[in-house]
Write a protein that holds these residues in place. Structure first.
Motif, PDB file in Angstrom:
ATOM      1  N   ASN A  31       0.808  -1.208   0.000  1.00 35.37           N
ATOM      2  CA  ASN A  31       0.000   0.000   0.000  1.00 35.37           C
ATOM      3  C   ASN A  31       0.844   1.261   0.000  1.00 35.37           C
ATOM      4  OD1 ASN A  31      -2.782  -0.751  -0.024  1.00 35.37           O
ATOM      5  ND2 ASN A  31      -2.451  -1.658   1.969  1.00 35.37           N
ATOM      6  N   PHE A  32       2.043   1.171   0.558  1.00 37.82           N
ATOM      7  CA  PHE A  32       2.879   2.363   0.643  1.00 37.82           C
ATOM      8  C   PHE A  32       3.704   2.613  -0.610  1.00 37.82           C
ATOM      9  CE2 PHE A  32       3.342   4.161   5.096  1.00 37.82           C
ATOM     10  CZ  PHE A  32       2.043   3.834   5.419  1.00 37.82           C
ATOM     11  N   LEU A  33       3.832   1.618  -1.444  1.00 39.24           N
ATOM     12  CA  LEU A  33       4.670   1.757  -2.619  1.00 39.24           C
ATOM     13  C   LEU A  33       4.165   2.803  -3.625  1.00 39.24           C
ATOM     14  CD1 LEU A  33       7.217   0.255  -2.454  1.00 39.24           C
ATOM     15  CD2 LEU A  33       6.314  -1.486  -4.015  1.00 39.24           C
ATOM     16  N   PRO A  34       2.894   2.752  -4.009  1.00 45.67           N
ATOM     17  CA  PRO A  34       2.432   3.740  -5.006  1.00 45.67           C
ATOM     18  C   PRO A  34       2.656   5.202  -4.605  1.00 45.67           C
ATOM     19  CG  PRO A  34       0.796   2.013  -4.731  1.00 45.67           C
ATOM     20  CD  PRO A  34       1.838   1.780  -3.681  1.00 45.67           C
ATOM     21  N   PRO A  35       2.301   5.627  -3.381  1.00 43.99           N
ATOM     22  CA  PRO A  35       2.526   7.050  -3.074  1.00 43.99           C
ATOM     23  C   PRO A  35       3.999   7.434  -2.998  1.00 43.99           C
ATOM     24  CG  PRO A  35       1.619   5.907  -1.155  1.00 43.99           C
ATOM     25  CD  PRO A  35       1.560   4.946  -2.299  1.00 43.99           C
ATOM     26  N   ILE A  36       4.907   6.452  -2.881  1.00 45.17           N
ATOM     27  CA  ILE A  36       6.333   6.784  -2.925  1.00 45.17           C
ATOM     28  C   ILE A  36       6.785   6.898  -4.379  1.00 45.17           C
ATOM     29  CG2 ILE A  36       8.669   5.947  -2.448  1.00 45.17           C
ATOM     30  CD1 ILE A  36       7.591   4.646   0.072  1.00 45.17           C
ATOM     31  N   LEU A  37       6.399   5.884  -5.178  1.00 41.59           N
ATOM     32  CA  LEU A  37       6.920   5.810  -6.541  1.00 41.59           C
ATOM     33  C   LEU A  37       6.262   6.811  -7.487  1.00 41.59           C
ATOM     34  CD1 LEU A  37       7.369   1.967  -6.972  1.00 41.59           C
ATOM     35  CD2 LEU A  37       9.091   3.716  -6.500  1.00 41.59           C
ATOM     36  N   GLU A  38       4.945   7.009  -7.308  1.00 41.58           N
ATOM     37  CA  GLU A  38       4.232   7.834  -8.264  1.00 41.58           C
ATOM     38  C   GLU A  38       4.803   9.248  -8.375  1.00 41.58           C
ATOM     39  OE1 GLU A  38      -0.037   6.546  -8.910  1.00 41.58           O
ATOM     40  OE2 GLU A  38      -0.208   8.668  -8.383  1.00 41.58           O
ATOM     41  N   PRO A  39       5.009   9.943  -7.243  1.00 36.94           N
ATOM     42  CA  PRO A  39       5.557  11.302  -7.388  1.00 36.94           C
ATOM     43  C   PRO A  39       6.954  11.276  -7.975  1.00 36.94           C
ATOM     44  CG  PRO A  39       5.512  10.643  -5.084  1.00 36.94           C
ATOM     45  CD  PRO A  39       4.746   9.613  -5.851  1.00 36.94           C
ATOM     46  N   LEU A  40       7.725  10.214  -7.640  1.00 34.48           N
ATOM     47  CA  LEU A  40       9.072  10.132  -8.207  1.00 34.48           C
ATOM     48  C   LEU A  40       9.005  10.070  -9.723  1.00 34.48           C
ATOM     49  CD1 LEU A  40      10.921   7.666  -5.788  1.00 34.48           C
ATOM     50  CD2 LEU A  40      11.213  10.137  -6.015  1.00 34.48           C
ATOM     51  N   PHE A  41       8.110   9.219 -10.241  1.00 33.60           N
ATOM     52  CA  PHE A  41       7.972   9.091 -11.693  1.00 33.60           C
ATOM     53  C   PHE A  41       7.534  10.416 -12.320  1.00 33.60           C
ATOM     54  CE2 PHE A  41       6.866   4.314 -11.198  1.00 33.60           C
ATOM     55  CZ  PHE A  41       8.219   4.023 -11.050  1.00 33.60           C
ATOM     56  N   TYR A  42       6.521  11.017 -11.715  1.00 28.38           N
ATOM     57  CA  TYR A  42       5.982  12.248 -12.293  1.00 28.38           C
ATOM     58  C   TYR A  42       7.001  13.376 -12.245  1.00 28.38           C
ATOM     59  CZ  TYR A  42       1.123  10.949 -13.131  1.00 28.38           C
ATOM     60  OH  TYR A  42      -0.014  10.401 -13.630  1.00 28.38           O
ATOM     61  N   LEU A  43       7.669  13.506 -11.086  1.00 27.84           N
ATOM     62  CA  LEU A  43       8.627  14.607 -10.957  1.00 27.84           C
ATOM     63  C   LEU A  43       9.783  14.416 -11.925  1.00 27.84           C
ATOM     64  CD1 LEU A  43       8.658  15.220  -7.096  1.00 27.84           C
ATOM     65  CD2 LEU A  43       7.472  16.519  -8.893  1.00 27.84           C
ATOM     66  N   LEU A  44      10.141  13.146 -12.121  1.00 31.22           N
ATOM     67  CA  LEU A  44      11.212  12.831 -13.061  1.00 31.22           C
ATOM     68  C   LEU A  44      10.798  13.198 -14.479  1.00 31.22           C
ATOM     69  CD1 LEU A  44      13.761  11.421 -11.897  1.00 31.22           C
ATOM     70  CD2 LEU A  44      13.062   9.383 -13.167  1.00 31.22           C
ATOM     71  N   ALA A  45       9.605  12.711 -14.862  1.00 29.12           N
ATOM     72  CA  ALA A  45       9.133  12.929 -16.231  1.00 29.12           C
ATOM     73  C   ALA A  45       8.879  14.409 -16.494  1.00 29.12           C
ATOM     74  CB  ALA A  45       7.865  12.131 -16.481  1.00 29.12           C
ATOM     75  N   PHE A  46       8.122  15.033 -15.599  1.00 26.66           N
ATOM     76  CA  PHE A  46       7.730  16.412 -15.837  1.00 26.66           C
ATOM     77  C   PHE A  46       8.816  17.407 -15.464  1.00 26.66           C
ATOM     78  CE2 PHE A  46       3.622  14.390 -15.990  1.00 26.66           C
ATOM     79  CZ  PHE A  46       3.011  15.073 -17.024  1.00 26.66           C
TER      80      PHE A  46
END
Ligand SMILES: Nc1ncnc2c1ncn2[C@@H]1O[C@H](COP(=O)(O)OP(=O)(O)OP(=O)(O)O)[C@@H](O)[C@H]1O
Ligand SMILES: [Mg+2]
Lengths: 263, 307
Positions: A31-46
C-alpha cells in the motif's frame, strides 16, 4: 421506514474502519509503494523531461519552477484517487462479492454506520497516502513548512468528499465494470482540467467556469497555496466548498446504498 | 412462571412484498425459550425472507414482530446484540484469518478485545478448528467454513440462534458434525430458528416445525404429530402397481399417492390394511417402511419442481 429511524448513527461506524485497517496493516508495504513511486515518476518525467520545455511559469504573481507547480497537483490527485478508488472498487468488492456488509448487518450496526465507516476509511487511506507522498515531495524541497502540515487534515477532508462520491456510484452501479463510466466522465476530466498541469487562466472563460465546479480544482488551489507558503482568503473558500460538497454527497451515498441493500 | 416470559419470537401476520410479488403472505408463529423451531418449505417458499425480517435486516411490509418481547422496528439494535445469525450464503471475511474473523466480528458487538480473543479460542476448540486458527478462510473446506460461520454466530453468546440452511452443500460427515454441535447447544438451552431442506435434520433437531409454501403456512406442529396426521404410521411403496391393486386402494379409500410407475399408500395405526395388501396384492415390488417427514413435506407441497 422505521428500521432506519432514530438513533441509527453512532460511533460504532469506527468498527468498520477498524476492520479495514486490520486488513490494510497486513499488506501495508504494498500500500505504501504507489505514493512513494508515483511522485518520483511524475517529478522525473515532468521535472526533467517536460519541465525543460516549459521552464518557469508565473503563478499568483510569482515565478516558479514547473515541478513546484505540479507537485501540489500530484498530491491532490493522489487524495482523490485513494478515496475514490477505495470507495468504488474496494467497497464494491466487500459489498457485492464478499458480502461483508450483509454479515455486519446481522450485528448491532446499522447500514448507515457501515457506509460511514467505509467513507471514513477511504478518507484515512487518502490521509496515509498523502503523508507518504508529502515526505517524498518535501525531500525535493517543494513544500513550504509549517504551512505544508495543513495538507494532512486537508487530505482527510478531500478523502471524505471524493469517497462519498465514490460511494454513490457504488450504490447505483450494476456491475463492477461500470465504474469505468464515472472514471472516464468525472475522474479523468478532473485530473486534466483542474488547474493540475497548466494554470486555469490560460483557458477561455467558459472553461474556467466549468473548472470552478470541480472539487479537484478547489483542492489543487488550496494544496498549491500551502505548498508554496502563500496564505490567502481564497483557500477558506476552497475548504468551505469541500465541506459543503461532502455534506451534500454523504446523504446521497447513504440513500443510494439503502436503496440498494435494504430490501 | 414460564408463561410470563415473552416468547423469544412472536410473529403476527407478517408480510413481505417485493414490488407486486408477495414473498411472505400473512405468517404468524411463535418460538418459545429453549425451543428449536424449524422452517421448512421448497425453494422460494419465503423462508429466508421471513428470517431476514426477524433479525431486522429487511423491513416488513405488514404485520408485527417481537423478539425477546421487543419491537423489531424500534429496538433492532438491542435485539441484534442478542442473536447470532448464520446466513444462507457464506459471508466469512476472506481478507481475514480464521481467528481474526471471530475477533473482528466480536468488535461489531463492542466486545472487549481480550474477552473476544478468549471466546474465539474457546469457540474454535468447540468447533474443532483450533488447529486452523491462523489460516486464511479461503483454505478451509466447506464443512470447516460452515463450522466457522457457526462459531462466529456464537461470539456474542446469543440467546437466539438463527440458522438459514446451516448444512446445505456439506458431505454427510460434516453434516453430522454440525448436527452434533447444534444438539449440544440446544441441550444448553439456546433457542434456535432453523431453515433446512433436510427432513432428517428437521425431525431430529427441531421441537416444532412450520411448513410454508408460496409465503403461506401450510401446517405447524411437532414432527411426530405432523407425520401421524399427514402420512400415517407406515407406508407401503408399490412399484408398477397392478390395476387390481389401484382399484382396491381407491375403493377402500386409503390415503395414497398415485405416481407414475409408483403407488404410495399411507396406513393408519392398526388398520390391518397392510396385512391384507401383503397377502393379496404384493410380491417383490412392495416396500414397507415407516412414514417420514419427507412424505409429509411432499404431500403438502406437491412434487412439482420449483423454478
Ligand atoms: N430482494 C428481492 N427482490 C425480489 N424478489 C425477491 C427478493 N428476495 C427474495 N425474493 C423472492 O421471494 C421469494 C422467496 O424467497 P426466499 O429467499 O425467502 O425463499 P427461500 O424459502 O429462502 O428459498 P430457498 O430455499 O431457495 O433459500 C422468491 O421467489 C424470491 O425470488
Ligand atoms: Mg433461503
Amino acid at each position: 421506514m422505521n428500521l432506519l429511524a432514530g438513533r441509527d448513527v453512532t460511533w460504532r461506524f469506527m468498527r468498520v474502519w477498524q476492520r479495514n485497517f486490520i486488513v490494510y496493516r497486513r499488506i501495508w508495504k504494498i500500500n505504501f509503494l504507489p505514493p512513494i513511486l508515483e511522485p518520483l515518476f511524475y517529478l522525473l518525467a515532468f521535472g526533467l523531461g517536460f519541465g525543460s520545455l516549459v521552464g518557469k511559469i508565473v503563478y499568483q504573481g510569482r515565478e516558479i519552477q514547473y515541478v513546484a507547480f505540479i507537485a501540489p497537483a500530484l498530491l491532490s490527485v493522489n487524495m482523490m484517487y485513494n478515496a475514490f478508488f477505495e470507495n468504488t472498487y474496494a467497497s464494491f468488492v466487500r459489498m457485492y462479492y464478499q458480502k461483508t456488509f450483509d454479515a455486519i448487518m446481522a450485528t448491532p450496526l446499522s447500514l448507515r454506520e457501515v457506509i460511514l465507516g467505509e467513507i471514513a476509511w477511504g478518507a484515512t487511506k487518502s490521509l496515509m497516502a498523502t503523508a507518504v507522498m508529502l515526505g517524498v515531495v518535501s525531500a525535493f524541497g517543494l513544500v513550504a513548512y509549517p504551512h505544508g502540515l495543513l495538507i494532512l487534515p486537508l487530505s482527510f477532508l478531500a478523502g471524505v468528499a471524493f469517497g462519498a462520491v465514490g460511494m454513490v456510484f457504488t450504490g447505483i452501479t450494476p456491475t463492477i465494470d461500470m465504474f469505468n463510466l464515472p472514471v472516464f466522465l468525472f475522474i479523468t476530466p478532473m485530473f486534466l482540467f483542474s488547474g493540475t498541469f497548466f494554470p486555469l487562466n490560460d483557458l477561455p472563460t467558459w472553461a474556467q467556469k466549468v473548472a470552478a465546479a470541480f472539487p479537484l480544482t478547489h483542492l489543487v488551489t488550496v494544496t498549491r497555496g500551502l505548498c508554496l507558503g502563500i496564505m490567502s482568503r481564497d483557500y477558506l473558500y476552497g475548504i468551505f466548498y469541500l465541506i459543503v460538497f461532502s455534506l451534500l454527497w454523504i446523504p446521497l451515498a447513504l440513500k443510494a446504498m439503502e436503496r440498494r441493500l435494504i430490501r | 412462571m414460564k408463561d410470563r416470559q415473552p416468547p423469544v419470537i412472536e410473529a403476527r401476520h407478517l408480510r413481505k412484498v417485493f414490488g407486486d410479488f408477495t414473498a411472505v403472505d400473512d405468517i404468524s408463529f411463535r418460538l418459545h425459550r429453549g425451543e428449536c423451531l424449524g422452517l421448512l418449505g421448497p425453494n422460494g417458499a419465503g423462508k429466508t425472507s421471513t428470517i431476514r425480517m426477524v433479525y431486522g435486516f429487511s423491513p416488513m411490509s405488514a404485520g408485527s414482530l417481537r423478539v425477546f418481547g421487543l419491537d423489531v422496528t424500534t429496538r433492532w439494535r438491542s435485539i441484534k446484540a442478542r442473536i447470532g445469525v448464520c446466513h444462507q450464503e457464506n459471508n466469512l471475511d476472506p481478507d481475514l484469518s480464521v481467528l481474526e474473523n471471530l475477533v473482528v466480528f466480536a468488535g461489531y458487538f463492542s466486545i472487549p478485545r481480550k474477552v473476544a480473543k478468549e471466546r474465539a479460542e474457546k469457540l474454535l476448540r468447540f468447533m474443532s478448528l483450533d488447529q486452523r486458527q491462523d489460516e486464511k478462510v479461503t483454505n478451509l473446506s466447506g464443512g470447516m467454513m460452515r463450522r466457522l460461520v457457526l462459531a462466529r454466530a456464537l461470539i456474542n453468546e446469543p440467546e437466539l440462534l438463527i440458522l438459514d440452511e446451516p448444512t446445505t452443500g456439506l458431505d454427510p460427515q460434516s453434516r453430522h458434525q454440525v448436527w452434533e454441535k447444534l444438539d449440544q447447544l440446544r441441550a444448553e438451552g439456546l433457542s434456535i430458528l432453523l431453515t433446512t431442506h433436510y427432513m432428517e435434520e428437521a425431525s431430529s433437531l427441531c421441537d416444532r416445525l412450520v411448513i410454508i409454501d408460496h409465503g403461506k403456512i401450510l401446517v405447524q406442529g411437532k414432527p411426530k404429530e405432523l407425520i401421524r396426521q399427514h402420512a400415517g404410521r407406515d407406508v407401503i411403496e408399490v412399484f408398477n402397481p397392478t390395476n387390481k391393486l389401484l382399484r382396491f386402494v381407491e375403493s377402500s379409500r386409503l390415503m395414497h399417492d398415485n405416481l407414475p410407475r409408483r403407488l404410495i399408500i399411507y396406513g393408519q395405526e392398526n388398520d390391518g390394511i397392510f396385512e391384507r395388501l401383503g397377502e393379496h396384492y404384493c410380491a417383490e415390488n412392495c416396500i414397507r417402511r415407516m412414514a417420514t417427514l419427507e412424505d409429509v413435506f411432499l404431500r403438502l407441497t406437491g412434487r412439482d419442481l420449483r423454478e
